[in-house]
Structure formats: C-alpha cells, structure tokens
Scaffold this motif. Structure first.
Motif, PDB file in Angstrom:
ATOM      1  N   LEU A   1       0.745  -1.552  -0.155  1.00 52.20           N
ATOM      2  CA  LEU A   1       0.129  -0.227   0.186  1.00 52.20           C
ATOM      3  C   LEU A   1       0.944   1.195  -0.068  1.00 52.20           C
ATOM      4  O   LEU A   1       1.749   1.339   0.804  1.00 52.20           O
ATOM      5  CB  LEU A   1      -0.982   0.179   0.990  1.00 52.20           C
ATOM      6  CG  LEU A   1      -2.141   0.509   1.444  1.00 52.20           C
ATOM      7  CD1 LEU A   1      -3.325   0.048   0.231  1.00 52.20           C
ATOM      8  CD2 LEU A   1      -2.753   1.494   2.536  1.00 52.20           C
ATOM      9  N   LYS A   2       0.547   2.204  -0.748  1.00 57.17           N
ATOM     10  CA  LYS A   2       1.329   4.017  -0.681  1.00 57.17           C
ATOM     11  C   LYS A   2       0.380   4.586  -0.619  1.00 57.17           C
ATOM     12  O   LYS A   2      -0.567   4.912  -0.825  1.00 57.17           O
ATOM     13  CB  LYS A   2       1.952   3.566  -2.468  1.00 57.17           C
ATOM     14  CG  LYS A   2       2.663   5.078  -2.680  1.00 57.17           C
ATOM     15  CD  LYS A   2       3.654   4.647  -3.999  1.00 57.17           C
ATOM     16  CE  LYS A   2       4.032   6.019  -4.030  1.00 57.17           C
ATOM     17  NZ  LYS A   2       4.949   6.202  -5.116  1.00 57.17           N
TER      18      LYS A   2
ATOM     19  N   ILE B   1      -4.435   6.737  -2.095  1.00 53.35           N
ATOM     20  CA  ILE B   1      -4.172   5.351  -1.838  1.00 53.35           C
ATOM     21  C   ILE B   1      -3.805   5.117  -3.345  1.00 53.35           C
ATOM     22  O   ILE B   1      -4.238   4.645  -3.557  1.00 53.35           O
ATOM     23  CB  ILE B   1      -5.250   4.936  -1.098  1.00 53.35           C
ATOM     24  CG1 ILE B   1      -5.238   5.958   0.345  1.00 53.35           C
ATOM     25  CG2 ILE B   1      -4.869   3.248  -0.126  1.00 53.35           C
ATOM     26  CD1 ILE B   1      -7.013   5.563   0.949  1.00 53.35           C
TER      27      ILE B   1
ATOM     28  N   HIS C   1      -2.258   0.688  -4.672  1.00 54.03           N
ATOM     29  CA  HIS C   1      -1.866  -0.056  -4.444  1.00 54.03           C
ATOM     30  C   HIS C   1      -2.667  -1.345  -5.733  1.00 54.03           C
ATOM     31  O   HIS C   1      -3.827  -1.034  -6.170  1.00 54.03           O
ATOM     32  CB  HIS C   1      -2.907  -1.332  -3.238  1.00 54.03           C
ATOM     33  CG  HIS C   1      -3.410  -2.686  -2.660  1.00 54.03           C
ATOM     34  ND1 HIS C   1      -1.892  -2.614  -2.428  1.00 54.03           N
ATOM     35  CD2 HIS C   1      -3.537  -3.656  -3.335  1.00 54.03           C
ATOM     36  CE1 HIS C   1      -1.850  -4.369  -2.746  1.00 54.03           C
ATOM     37  NE2 HIS C   1      -3.316  -4.508  -2.896  1.00 54.03           N
TER      38      HIS C   1
ATOM     39  N   GLU D   1      -2.067   7.691   8.227  1.00 54.30           N
ATOM     40  CA  GLU D   1      -1.172   6.648   7.573  1.00 54.30           C
ATOM     41  C   GLU D   1      -1.270   5.099   7.628  1.00 54.30           C
ATOM     42  O   GLU D   1      -1.480   4.381   7.980  1.00 54.30           O
ATOM     43  CB  GLU D   1      -0.421   7.305   7.069  1.00 54.30           C
ATOM     44  CG  GLU D   1       0.684   6.784   5.939  1.00 54.30           C
ATOM     45  CD  GLU D   1       2.232   6.968   5.760  1.00 54.30           C
ATOM     46  OE1 GLU D   1       2.854   6.060   4.592  1.00 54.30           O
ATOM     47  OE2 GLU D   1       2.198   7.683   5.615  1.00 54.30           O
TER      48      GLU D   1
ATOM     49  N   GLU E   1      -2.719   2.029   7.060  1.00 61.03           N
ATOM     50  CA  GLU E   1      -2.448   0.503   6.753  1.00 61.03           C
ATOM     51  C   GLU E   1      -2.370  -0.806   7.418  1.00 61.03           C
ATOM     52  O   GLU E   1      -2.980  -2.235   7.570  1.00 61.03           O
ATOM     53  CB  GLU E   1      -1.029   0.814   6.932  1.00 61.03           C
ATOM     54  CG  GLU E   1      -0.378   1.928   5.968  1.00 61.03           C
ATOM     55  CD  GLU E   1       1.081   2.005   5.807  1.00 61.03           C
ATOM     56  OE1 GLU E   1       1.908   2.376   5.315  1.00 61.03           O
ATOM     57  OE2 GLU E   1       1.555   1.704   7.147  1.00 61.03           O
ATOM     58  N   LYS E   2      -3.000  -0.318   8.684  1.00 55.08           N
ATOM     59  CA  LYS E   2      -3.591  -0.813   9.944  1.00 55.08           C
ATOM     60  C   LYS E   2      -4.364  -2.407   9.720  1.00 55.08           C
ATOM     61  O   LYS E   2      -4.713  -3.445   9.569  1.00 55.08           O
ATOM     62  CB  LYS E   2      -3.515  -1.236  11.289  1.00 55.08           C
ATOM     63  CG  LYS E   2      -3.609  -1.737  12.241  1.00 55.08           C
ATOM     64  CD  LYS E   2      -4.348  -1.481  13.550  1.00 55.08           C
ATOM     65  CE  LYS E   2      -4.578  -1.982  14.681  1.00 55.08           C
ATOM     66  NZ  LYS E   2      -4.980  -1.439  15.756  1.00 55.08           N
TER      67      LYS E   2
ATOM     68  N   PHE F   1      -5.659  -1.899   6.516  1.00 54.13           N
ATOM     69  CA  PHE F   1      -5.334  -2.773   4.885  1.00 54.13           C
ATOM     70  C   PHE F   1      -4.609  -4.341   5.513  1.00 54.13           C
ATOM     71  O   PHE F   1      -5.733  -5.626   5.341  1.00 54.13           O
ATOM     72  CB  PHE F   1      -4.714  -1.877   3.993  1.00 54.13           C
ATOM     73  CG  PHE F   1      -3.705  -2.386   2.365  1.00 54.13           C
ATOM     74  CD1 PHE F   1      -2.895  -3.371   3.496  1.00 54.13           C
ATOM     75  CD2 PHE F   1      -4.436  -2.502   1.680  1.00 54.13           C
ATOM     76  CE1 PHE F   1      -2.512  -4.087   1.829  1.00 54.13           C
ATOM     77  CE2 PHE F   1      -4.160  -3.101   0.757  1.00 54.13           C
ATOM     78  CZ  PHE F   1      -3.207  -3.707   0.574  1.00 54.13           C
ATOM     79  N   ASN F   2      -4.353  -3.849   6.539  1.00 48.52           N
ATOM     80  CA  ASN F   2      -3.268  -5.522   7.134  1.00 48.52           C
ATOM     81  C   ASN F   2      -4.063  -6.066   7.908  1.00 48.52           C
ATOM     82  O   ASN F   2      -4.895  -7.871   7.500  1.00 48.52           O
ATOM     83  CB  ASN F   2      -2.311  -5.545   7.644  1.00 48.52           C
ATOM     84  CG  ASN F   2      -1.320  -4.742   6.882  1.00 48.52           C
ATOM     85  OD1 ASN F   2      -0.442  -5.073   6.015  1.00 48.52           O
ATOM     86  ND2 ASN F   2      -0.257  -4.013   7.950  1.00 48.52           N
TER      87      ASN F   2
END
Length: 404
Positions: free
Chosen positions: A2-3, A25, A27, A71, A75-76, A78-79
């Motif tokens: 992820l960016k 975002i 991906h 951010e 990301e958390k 997303f995971n």
C-alpha cells in the motif's frame, strides 16, 4: 504494498486560505482519494515541501503527526482486511476506514445467531427437530473456531466475506477441524454445514438485516451414494421372524412400520392415534408434518402397518414403541444377523426400502412417493429411490412388443 501520498485539494480553500489535505492511496496499479479532514495553507505546504522538511511551527508539527497516525491506521486496517481477503478493493478499504460500511448488527455470527434463535422457537413448538437445531449451533461453533485459527479474528462483517473466505472455510472443515479426536469432516457433512450458513443468511435477507447472501456463490455438491434398501424377500424374512426377546420384537415392528410408511425416526416415534384419519372411502391415513422440514407427509395405512398399530394400540405408547436411535441401530444389527441379512440395517434403510421396494417397485409414481416422504422436490426422492430391475424389465417388455 500500500502506498499513501498526501496532497492539497485545489480550489477548496476556506476563508482562512487553508486547503484540505487529501490522501491518495495506491495498490496493485489502482488508486483512490480520500479526505484526511485536515487543512493547511498552500504556501506553508509548499514551503515545508509537503511537511517533509524540519518543521518549526507547532501547528504544522501537530498536522504532520496527525497525518502519520492517519497513514499508520490506514495500513493497519489494510492488513486486517487482506488477512480475510487478499483481493480487497480500495473502495472497500476506504469504506471500512471511514466507517461507511455498516457493520453493526450484520456480523456473520450475529446473522447466524439471529437465524438460530428463530429456529429455536420452531423447535419449541415442535415445528422442527431438536437435532436440526443442534446442527445449526454446531455450524456456528465451527465458523467461530475457523475465524480464530485462520485469521485471528472473533467475527467478521457479512459484507467482508469473500470467495476466498468461503472456500478457506470449506477446506478447514474438510481437512483441519477436530471433533472428539477425529480430524476433518466428510464431504457431505461439509456441504450441509455450508448450506446451513447460506440458509441462515437467506433468512436474514428476508428480515432486512442484509441485502445479499455472502454464501450464495458456494456450489459444493453432495456425493450421492446408492441407498441401502431391503428387497421384498428380505423384508418378508424379517416380518416372518419371531423373536423370543421382547426388545427385538419391538425393534422389528418399529423398523417394519418405517418400511411401510417411509417416516423418519423422529417422526415415527412421535405419532399417536391423533395422527390417524379416515377418508370418505373408509381408507385410513397417517397425517403429520415432518419434524425436519415441517412439510406435510400423509401416507395411506397399508395392511402390514395396520397390523403393527393394532398390536400396540392398548399399550398407550403412541402408534409404535419409542426407542432411542442409538439403541435401535444396535438392535437392528442383531436382527440382521439372526435373519441372515448381510446389510447394515439402520432406521434409514427402512426409509429407503419404502421409497424403492414398497412404492416405486410396485409402480407408485415418483411424484406420489415424493409427497408421502415429505420432500420439497423430486430430486430429494431420487436420492432415496433406486430404480429397480423389475421396473426396467417391465418397461422393456412393453418396448419389445412394438418390435415383434
């Protein structure tokens, strides 16, 4: 991977000259924008190189910290989501992160519990069987274990369930689940559990809790095996056998009753004289709803059935003796040995015998057999009913006449 890139939204400055900070975002060659609910002037944004330089103003330090937290939390999330579905879309990620996805009251365990509570009421009013309810409760337990072991989660929103989740669940049930020291569940039982999840979700759609069924795409198939049934000769052998032990005599009569009515164990043992009706032609019928499906299953009383009913009518124990399924199957094995029958006799062999030898084997149409067995469609009857050689020979005899 992820960016996340932060940028200012042009043309959206407020009266203080501050523009909203957005996050882009990216991906898997896809991207989506979302607001951070933060603002900064265009001049300060450019002067600090998008907050990348050493910051001196406390307000900008706080903003930088807020964007870092933004951010990190993104990301958390997303995971967490990719653990359940590696193909998670950025739209789903955005909706989950911003809280637009409705999760309250729509978790999969909540849906199953809602259905099971409804099913429990049907059990309490004798519309459905306690055994069926226990299977639904077991299905919920298996799902809970799966989510904890496979994904490290306690529950999941129904709209997050993907095809990967569903087929990982199927694989877990088949090869990894453990019950009483035995690893794995056979295919047919797994398919039935998966269908239970589907049934529970369809109920919740009707109740307006969800819009679509996450298990609708499941397409597992039952492995259909030839049903074990008795021939007329074997049926006669049991019927003519007299047992010295009263327990075996009662089991024999109970078994024969099911052979000539097609009733399943839970239904047969619950029958009383209140289930006997006489039609306008003085013919006797047994009328009841199947406990498993609540489907009406009316069956004419055949002479062997009436003989058994009359035998026990003065004992006030229902139409037939009540015997537990476990004891019944154990005693049936003993009866099979004493009658020289090399088949594994169970309650359901009697049901299969009704479908084949007693009805189809004597020319009863499959539609009528289906109705008497309380099936919702003929496909269910075809699972029980094996086409007998005698039927094939009769049909072929008619065909031979045309070629003579």
């Amino acid at each position: 991977m992820l960016k996340v890139i932060f940028f200012l939204k042009p043309g959206k400055a407020n009266t203080k000259g501050e523009s909203p900070v957005f996050a882009r975002i990216s991906h898997n060659q896809q991207s989506i924008d979302m607001t951070t609910s933060k603002r900064i002037s265009k001049e300060r944004w450019q002067f600090t190189n998008n907050l990348r330089n050493v910051l001196k103003l406390e307000k900008e330090k706080v903003l930088k910290h807020s964007l870092d937290i933004f951010e990190l939390n993104l990301e958390k999330k997303f995971n967490e989501l990719t653990k359940v579905d590696p193909e998670i879309s950025l739209t789903q990620l955005k909706n989950e992160f911003t809280g637009k996805t409705k999760t309250e009251g729509t978790s999969i365990l909540h849906l199953i519990e809602t259905h099971n509570n409804y099913f429990q009421k049907k059990v309490n009013t004798d519309e459905r069987s306690k055994a069926s309810f226990q299977k639904y409760e077991r299905s919920k337990e298996l799902l809970t274990i799966f989510m904890k072991k496979q994904y490290g989660i306690q529950d999941i929103s129904s709209n997050e369930i993907s095809s990967a989740f569903i087929y990982n669940l199927e694989s877990f049930l088949k090869y990894e689940s453990v019950y009483k020291g035995r690893v794995g569940i056979k295919n047919n039982s797994v398919v039935k559990y998966m269908r239970m999840y589907k049934t529970a979700c369809y109920y919740c759609i009707r109740m307006g809790l969800i819009d679509k069924n996450p298990f609708a795409l499941y397409d597992g198939k039952l492995n259909i095996k030839d049903a074990v049934f008795l021939t007329q000769q074997e049926l006669n052998r049991i019927e003519n056998k007299k047992f010295a032990a009263e327990r075996l005599e009662r089991v024999k009569d109970t078994f024969l009753f099911s052979c000539y009515t097609g009733y399943a164990p839970v239904d047969a043992c619950n029958l009383t004289s209140n289930n006997i009706f006489q039609d306008n032609n003085d013919a006797l019928w047994i009328m009841t709803n199947r406990t498993k499906t609540a489907i009406r299953a009316n069956v004419p009383v055949l002479p062997p059935t009436l003989k058994i009913i009359n035998k026990y009518k003065d004992l006030q124990i229902g139409l037939i003796p009540k015997i537990s399924n476990q004891k019944m199957n154990a005693y049936l094995k003993e009866i099979a040995d004493l009658c020289g029958i090399d088949k594994n006799l169970t309650w359901y062999v009697a049901r299969h015998t009704f479908a084949t030898t007693v009805t189809l084997g004597n020319g009863v149409r499959i539609e009528n057999v289906s109705s008497m067995m309380g099936h919702t469609n003929i496909k269910q009857t075809q699972h029980y009913a094996k086409v007998l050689d005698v039927n094939v020979m009769e049909d072929m005899a008619k065909l031979k006449e045309k070629y003579m």
